[in-house]
Design an enzyme around this catalytic site. Structure first.
Site, PDB file in Angstrom:
ATOM      1  N   TYR A  52      46.225  43.182  44.473  1.00 45.05           N
ATOM      2  CA  TYR A  52      45.579  44.058  43.507  1.00 45.05           C
ATOM      3  C   TYR A  52      46.558  45.173  43.125  1.00 45.05           C
ATOM      4  O   TYR A  52      47.701  45.186  43.575  1.00 45.05           O
ATOM      5  CB  TYR A  52      44.264  44.574  44.077  1.00 45.05           C
ATOM      6  CG  TYR A  52      43.266  43.461  44.329  1.00 45.05           C
ATOM      7  CD1 TYR A  52      42.857  42.625  43.285  1.00 45.05           C
ATOM      8  CD2 TYR A  52      42.763  43.213  45.600  1.00 45.05           C
ATOM      9  CE1 TYR A  52      41.960  41.581  43.505  1.00 45.05           C
ATOM     10  CE2 TYR A  52      41.857  42.174  45.828  1.00 45.05           C
ATOM     11  CZ  TYR A  52      41.473  41.365  44.775  1.00 45.05           C
ATOM     12  OH  TYR A  52      40.596  40.331  44.995  1.00 45.05           O
ATOM     13  N   HIS A  90      42.164  50.255  48.994  1.00 43.16           N
ATOM     14  CA  HIS A  90      42.511  48.834  48.998  1.00 43.16           C
ATOM     15  C   HIS A  90      43.940  48.706  48.463  1.00 43.16           C
ATOM     16  O   HIS A  90      44.185  48.823  47.268  1.00 43.16           O
ATOM     17  CB  HIS A  90      41.533  48.056  48.127  1.00 43.16           C
ATOM     18  CG  HIS A  90      41.557  46.578  48.377  1.00 43.16           C
ATOM     19  ND1 HIS A  90      42.664  45.915  48.846  1.00 43.16           N
ATOM     20  CD2 HIS A  90      40.600  45.622  48.222  1.00 43.16           C
ATOM     21  CE1 HIS A  90      42.388  44.617  48.964  1.00 43.16           C
ATOM     22  NE2 HIS A  90      41.139  44.419  48.595  1.00 43.16           N
ATOM     23  N   HIS A  93      46.347  42.301  49.021  1.00 44.27           N
ATOM     24  CA  HIS A  93      45.879  41.111  48.300  1.00 44.27           C
ATOM     25  C   HIS A  93      46.259  41.064  46.825  1.00 44.27           C
ATOM     26  O   HIS A  93      45.534  40.492  45.997  1.00 44.27           O
ATOM     27  CB  HIS A  93      44.376  40.959  48.461  1.00 44.27           C
ATOM     28  CG  HIS A  93      43.917  41.062  49.877  1.00 44.27           C
ATOM     29  ND1 HIS A  93      44.719  40.692  50.951  1.00 44.27           N
ATOM     30  CD2 HIS A  93      42.755  41.503  50.418  1.00 44.27           C
ATOM     31  CE1 HIS A  93      44.055  40.905  52.074  1.00 44.27           C
ATOM     32  NE2 HIS A  93      42.875  41.396  51.783  1.00 44.27           N
TER      33      HIS A  93
END
Length: 365
Positions: free
Chosen positions: A178, A173, A176
Site C-alpha cells: 500500500y 499500515h 503489503h
C-alpha cells in the site's frame, strides 16, 4: 505453562492477555464508509483479545482498497467508530485503529474520478473489485513532491478522528505494497527526488507520517505494521535488511511504542524467502513487538517461551471464533469460517459464530 493468557501491561495499557486481533478487512460498512452497530457487535464479540487492531481504515476516500470499508476521512465517520470503541471498552477490551491509504491499489470510482496515487507511475496487474464488479487496475500517477504534506495531513486528520472516536491508539499500515510500503521498496519507488533513491529517502514519507501520528497520540500509543520480506501484490525490495534496519532505528528515534511485524508473506507463508533474520529487528526495536502471520496455538506458546515477541496476533482464526482466546486457552476445536463470508454482506459470516458456551447450550437442548 505459558504467559500467553496472562494479563500484562505495556506503555501504560493494561491488556487482558498477550493475544492480538490482527487487522481483517470485512467490507461491511455503508456506502459512505461509516461503521455502526454491526461493527460494534463484531469487535465487542472479540474483545477478550488483549489488543484489538481494526480493519485497515482509509484516511482518504481515494485511499480505499475497495468499497464498503469503514473509514476516517470524514468527521461524519467518527460517530460510527465511537459505537465500536464504546462496545469494546464495555467488555474490558483495548482497541487501536489501523490507519491506511491503499495507494495504487485503489480505483478512481472511489476517489471522485481521480486516478490512484503511487510513488512512481505504474499499473498493478490484476483486477480491482468495485460495486459494479471486477475491473482492471488503472494506471496510478506519481505523487508530486509538493503533495507530500497533503498525504501527511490526511493521516494526521485520521489520527485526530481516531482519538475523537475513543480509540486507545493508532497503527500506521506500512506494509503489503500500500502507499507507505510502496515508497519504501525500490521496485515500486523509482523516484529521484527527496523521497526516492537512498534508503533514507524512501523511508522519508513513513517517518513524516509517523511524526504526525506521534504528535497527536504520543509514541506510547502509536504502532506501525511492517512486512519486511513479504511480496504482497508482487512487490519486493532488492535489499530489505538495510532498509528495514534503518526503518526500525527511526521508529526508536521517534519513540514509536509498538511494532506489528509480519513474518513472511501475510496469510500465505511464514518463510517467504531467506531474506534476513527478522529477530534482528525484534532485538533492535525498543518498544512492544507484535508477531504476526499464520500463528496457531503451539507456535504462539513457543514464541512466548522463547520471548521472540511480546504479543502474538491471530487473524483468520478470529473470524469464526469470537471467543478465540478461550478456545486457545482450553485447546478446544476451532471453527473454520467459510471464505465466501469473509467480505461483504451482513451479519451472516460476520457476527453469527457461536462461542463454546453457546455451542454447549445448543447441544444440551
Amino acid at each position: 505453562m505459558t504467559d500467553l493468557f496472562d494479563p500484562c501491561e505495556f506503555n501504560g495499557l493494561r491488556l487482558q492477555n498477550r493475544i492480538a486481533l490482527s487487522p481483517l478487512t470485512r467490507t461491511r460498512s455503508n456506502e459512505a464508509g461509516e461503521a455502526g452497530a454491526l461493527q460494534a457487535l463484531y469487535y465487542a464479540q472479540r474483545a477478550s483479545a488483549g489488543l484489538l487492531i481494526t480493519e485497515a481504515t482509509p484516511v482518504a476516500a481515494g485511499g480505499r482498497g475497495g468499497p464498503n470499508i469503514p473509514g476516517l476521512w470524514s468527521d461524519d465517520q467518527v460517530a460510527g467508530w465511537r459505537q465500536v470503541t464504546d462496545a469494546v471498552h464495555e467488555r474490558g477490551g483495548t482497541i487501536f485503529c489501523q490507519l491506511w491509504h491503499a495507494g495504487r491499489l485503489s480505483h478512481s470510482s472511489l476517489g471522485g474520478g481521480a486516478a490512484p496515487i503511487a510513488p512512481s507511475a505504474m499499473t498493478q496487474p490484476g483486477q480491482f473489485f468495485t460495486l459494479a464488479g471486477p475491473v482492471p487496475y488503472e494506471e496510478a500517477r506519481a505523487l508530486r513532491t509538493d503533495e507530500m504534506p497533503d498525504i501527511v495531513a490526511m493521516f494526521a486528520s485520521g489520527a485526530r478522528r481516531a482519538k475523537a472516536a475513543g480509540f486507545d491508539g493508532v497503527e500506521l499500515h506500512a506494509a503489503h505494497s500500500y502507499l507507505i510500503d510502496a515508497f519504501l521498496r525500490d521496485m515500486t519507488n523509482r523516484r529521484t527526488d527527496a523521497y526516492g533513491g537512498s534508503v533514507e529517502n524512501r523511508a522519508r514519507l513513513l517517518v513524516e507520517v509517523l511524526e504526525a501520528l506521534v504528535a497527536v497520540w504520543g509514541g506510547a500509543r502509536t504502532a506501525v505494521r511492517l512486512a519486511p520480506i513479504g511480496h504482497a501484490y508482487g512487490a519486493w525490495d532488492s535489499d530489505p535488511e538495510p532498509l528495514f534496519t534503518h526503518v526500525v532505528e527511526r521508529l526508536n528515534d521517534l519513540g514509536v511504542g509498538w511494532l506489528d511485524l509480519v513474518e513472511g508473506d501475510t496469510g500465505i507463508s511464514r518463510t517467504a524467502e531467506p531474506g534476513f533474520d527478522l529477530r534482528k529487528l525484534r532485538r533492535l526495536f525498543k518498544g512492544v513487538t507484535i508477531a504476526n502471520n499464520l500463528y496457531d496455538r503451539e507456535l504462539a506458546i513457543a514464541a512466548r517461551a522463547a520471548d521472540s515477541a511480546d504479543l502474538i496476533a491471530f487473524g483468520r482464526p478470529f473470524i469464526g471464533n469470537p471467543d478465540l482466546v478461550e478456545r486457545l486457552r482450553r485447546g478446544a476445536p476451532l471453527t473454520v469460517a467459510d471464505p465466501r463470508g469473509y467480505y461483504g454482506g451482513g451479519a451472516r459470516g460476520y457476527t453469527d459464530f457461536p462461542t463454546l458456551e453457546e455451542e454447549a447450550a445448543a447441544a444440551a437442548g
